[in-house]
Design a protein around this motif. Structure first.
Motif, PDB file in Angstrom:
ATOM      1  N   VAL A  72       0.860  -1.181   0.000  1.00  0.00           N
ATOM      2  CA  VAL A  72       0.000   0.000   0.000  1.00  0.00           C
ATOM      3  C   VAL A  72       0.897   1.232   0.000  1.00  0.00           C
ATOM      4  CG1 VAL A  72      -1.912   1.161   1.166  1.00  0.00           C
ATOM      5  CG2 VAL A  72      -1.648  -1.326   1.378  1.00  0.00           C
ATOM      6  N   TYR A  73       0.536   2.239  -0.828  1.00  0.00           N
ATOM      7  CA  TYR A  73       1.454   3.370  -0.989  1.00  0.00           C
ATOM      8  C   TYR A  73       0.738   4.593  -1.553  1.00  0.00           C
ATOM      9  CZ  TYR A  73       1.319   2.005  -5.933  1.00  0.00           C
ATOM     10  OH  TYR A  73       0.895   1.698  -7.211  1.00  0.00           O
ATOM     11  N   PHE A  74       1.434   5.724  -1.489  1.00  0.00           N
ATOM     12  CA  PHE A  74       1.044   6.954  -2.164  1.00  0.00           C
ATOM     13  C   PHE A  74       2.029   7.221  -3.293  1.00  0.00           C
ATOM     14  CE2 PHE A  74      -0.753   7.619   2.074  1.00  0.00           C
ATOM     15  CZ  PHE A  74      -2.012   8.121   1.773  1.00  0.00           C
ATOM     16  N   SER A 101       5.642   4.289   0.652  1.00  0.00           N
ATOM     17  CA  SER A 101       4.968   3.099   1.174  1.00  0.00           C
ATOM     18  C   SER A 101       4.432   3.338   2.576  1.00  0.00           C
ATOM     19  CB  SER A 101       5.936   1.914   1.210  1.00  0.00           C
ATOM     20  OG  SER A 101       6.300   1.515  -0.089  1.00  0.00           O
ATOM     21  N   VAL A 102       3.254   2.793   2.850  1.00  0.00           N
ATOM     22  CA  VAL A 102       2.707   2.786   4.201  1.00  0.00           C
ATOM     23  C   VAL A 102       2.444   1.344   4.647  1.00  0.00           C
ATOM     24  CG1 VAL A 102       1.727   5.108   4.192  1.00  0.00           C
ATOM     25  CG2 VAL A 102       0.388   3.206   3.264  1.00  0.00           C
ATOM     26  N   PHE A 162       1.764   8.581   9.292  1.00  0.00           N
ATOM     27  CA  PHE A 162       1.785   7.659  10.425  1.00  0.00           C
ATOM     28  C   PHE A 162       0.369   7.189  10.761  1.00  0.00           C
ATOM     29  CE2 PHE A 162       1.706   6.538  14.887  1.00  0.00           C
ATOM     30  CZ  PHE A 162       2.843   5.743  15.034  1.00  0.00           C
ATOM     31  N   ASP A 163      -0.576   8.119  10.800  1.00  0.00           N
ATOM     32  CA  ASP A 163      -1.962   7.747  11.106  1.00  0.00           C
ATOM     33  C   ASP A 163      -2.527   6.800  10.052  1.00  0.00           C
ATOM     34  OD1 ASP A 163      -1.883   9.343  13.349  1.00  0.00           O
ATOM     35  OD2 ASP A 163      -2.860  11.053  12.402  1.00  0.00           O
ATOM     36  N   CYS A 164      -2.214   7.071   8.783  1.00  0.00           N
ATOM     37  CA  CYS A 164      -2.674   6.197   7.705  1.00  0.00           C
ATOM     38  C   CYS A 164      -2.030   4.820   7.827  1.00  0.00           C
ATOM     39  CB  CYS A 164      -2.344   6.831   6.357  1.00  0.00           C
ATOM     40  SG  CYS A 164      -2.971   5.902   4.941  1.00  0.00           S
ATOM     41  N   PHE A 180       4.099  -2.445   9.503  1.00  0.00           N
ATOM     42  CA  PHE A 180       5.174  -1.598   8.977  1.00  0.00           C
ATOM     43  C   PHE A 180       6.319  -1.492   9.984  1.00  0.00           C
ATOM     44  CE2 PHE A 180       6.624   2.520   6.918  1.00  0.00           C
ATOM     45  CZ  PHE A 180       6.920   1.929   5.702  1.00  0.00           C
ATOM     46  N   TYR A 181       7.406  -0.900   9.538  1.00  0.00           N
ATOM     47  CA  TYR A 181       8.612  -0.801  10.354  1.00  0.00           C
ATOM     48  C   TYR A 181       8.399   0.107  11.563  1.00  0.00           C
ATOM     49  CZ  TYR A 181      10.506  -2.796   6.115  1.00  0.00           C
ATOM     50  OH  TYR A 181      10.724  -3.596   5.039  1.00  0.00           O
ATOM     51  N   ASP A 182       9.120  -0.221  12.632  1.00  0.00           N
ATOM     52  CA  ASP A 182       9.014   0.542  13.868  1.00  0.00           C
ATOM     53  C   ASP A 182      10.426   0.915  14.339  1.00  0.00           C
ATOM     54  OD1 ASP A 182       8.151   1.703  16.190  1.00  0.00           O
ATOM     55  OD2 ASP A 182       7.787  -0.188  17.253  1.00  0.00           O
ATOM     56  N   PRO A 183      10.749   2.197  14.333  1.00  0.00           N
ATOM     57  CA  PRO A 183       9.898   3.320  13.943  1.00  0.00           C
ATOM     58  C   PRO A 183       9.842   3.458  12.425  1.00  0.00           C
ATOM     59  CG  PRO A 183      12.042   4.146  14.562  1.00  0.00           C
ATOM     60  CD  PRO A 183      12.066   2.665  14.824  1.00  0.00           C
ATOM     61  N   PRO A 184       8.738   3.962  11.899  1.00  0.00           N
ATOM     62  CA  PRO A 184       8.646   4.135  10.437  1.00  0.00           C
ATOM     63  C   PRO A 184       9.455   5.339   9.980  1.00  0.00           C
ATOM     64  CG  PRO A 184       6.664   4.956  11.504  1.00  0.00           C
ATOM     65  CD  PRO A 184       7.495   4.334  12.587  1.00  0.00           C
ATOM     66  N   ARG A 185      10.107   5.189   8.841  1.00  0.00           N
ATOM     67  CA  ARG A 185      10.788   6.312   8.201  1.00  0.00           C
ATOM     68  C   ARG A 185      10.243   6.398   6.780  1.00  0.00           C
ATOM     69  NH1 ARG A 185      17.139   5.722   9.265  1.00  0.00           N
ATOM     70  NH2 ARG A 185      17.139   7.549   7.866  1.00  0.00           N
ATOM     71  N   PHE A 186       9.245   7.234   6.612  1.00  0.00           N
ATOM     72  CA  PHE A 186       8.573   7.343   5.322  1.00  0.00           C
ATOM     73  C   PHE A 186       9.510   8.042   4.328  1.00  0.00           C
ATOM     74  CE2 PHE A 186       5.180   7.591   8.576  1.00  0.00           C
ATOM     75  CZ  PHE A 186       4.593   6.368   8.315  1.00  0.00           C
TER      76      PHE A 186
END
Length: 236
Positions: A72-74, A101-102, A162-164, A180-186
């Motif tokens: 899932v992504y933008f 990616s989210v 992050f909310d998405c 997803f990864y923790d912590p996320p790095r978009f």
């Protein structure tokens, strides 16, 4: 390069193509053997999990029948600005389309595909369109340490992403898939190389990055890719 950092991130260029639906061929001769269309080569049981393709990329996920790579992504588009970076990225393999990616890349069965899209649609139904911008470059490496990427990390818009992501994570948990990864790095990836040193050796002058980092991108559509099939969800 500014703010080089390590990060394990799934590569979205390693998804296997989905098998094409098999069509039945009617015949008046009931004893005639039905010939099934040949599946793509990666479904051959002789393929190894770490085979190498013509570009030198390793495939680290075994290809199996009825396993659809899904994420899932933008999407973002800064084609004009990216041309400014081309001369600094000549040693990298380019990534034609930029996305954020989210979710991780997960593998679903065919009977799960439609319901997964429906679940994501329901999960993000209250998510509104929002703005994002990029803050810095980073060198990120995939989970298998087979490729490294030159990326642009998100600055403004991180909280909305992050909310998405958290809503998508809930669906992943329902389907017993990794979150997803923790912590996320978009981030969005610009190019990749087999050797990490190739990426970390690239230095992009700040004046070349400014046209990108100073630009705002409006995200109003979420995408779900399943094999070669792409679905989209317009945020309300």
């Amino acid at each position: 390069m500014n703010n080089i950092a390590d990060y394990h991130s799934s590569s979205d260029e390693e998804e296997p193509s989905p098998p094409r639906p098999l069509k039945r061929k009617l015949s008046s001769d009931l004893n005639q053997t039905k010939k099934m269309p040949k599946l793509p080569s990666f479904f051959d049981s002789s393929n190894k999990p770490e085979s190498t393709d013509s570009t030198g990329k390793k495939r680290t996920v075994p290809h199996t029948t009825n396993s659809w790579a899904t994420y899932v992504y933008f999407q973002v588009d800064f084609t004009d600005e990216k041309e400014r970076l081309a001369s600094y990225c000549e040693r990298l393999e380019p990534i034609p389309e930029q996305h954020i990616s989210v979710s991780r890349t997960v593998y679903l069965r065919q009977h799960q595909l439609e319901s997964f899209v429906s679940s994501i649609r329901t999960a993000v139904q209250r998510t509104k369109p929002f703005d994002i911008s990029f803050a810095q470059t980073a060198c990120l490496t995939n989970d298998e340490n087979t490729r490294s990427f030159l990326t642009l990390e998100i600055g403004n818009g991180y909280n909305q992403l992050f909310d998405c992501m958290k809503e998508v994570d809930k669906v992943m948990q329902e389907y017993k898939q990794p979150t997803f990864y923790d912590p996320p790095r978009f981030h969005t990836s610009i190019g990749w190389a087999l050797e990490k040193d190739t990426v970390t050796s690239i230095e992009i002058p700040q004046p070349c990055l400014t046209p990108i980092t100073s630009r705002t991108f409006y995200l109003s559509r979420l995408y779900i890719k399943q094999g070669h099939h792409i679905h989209h969800i317009d945020l309300q």
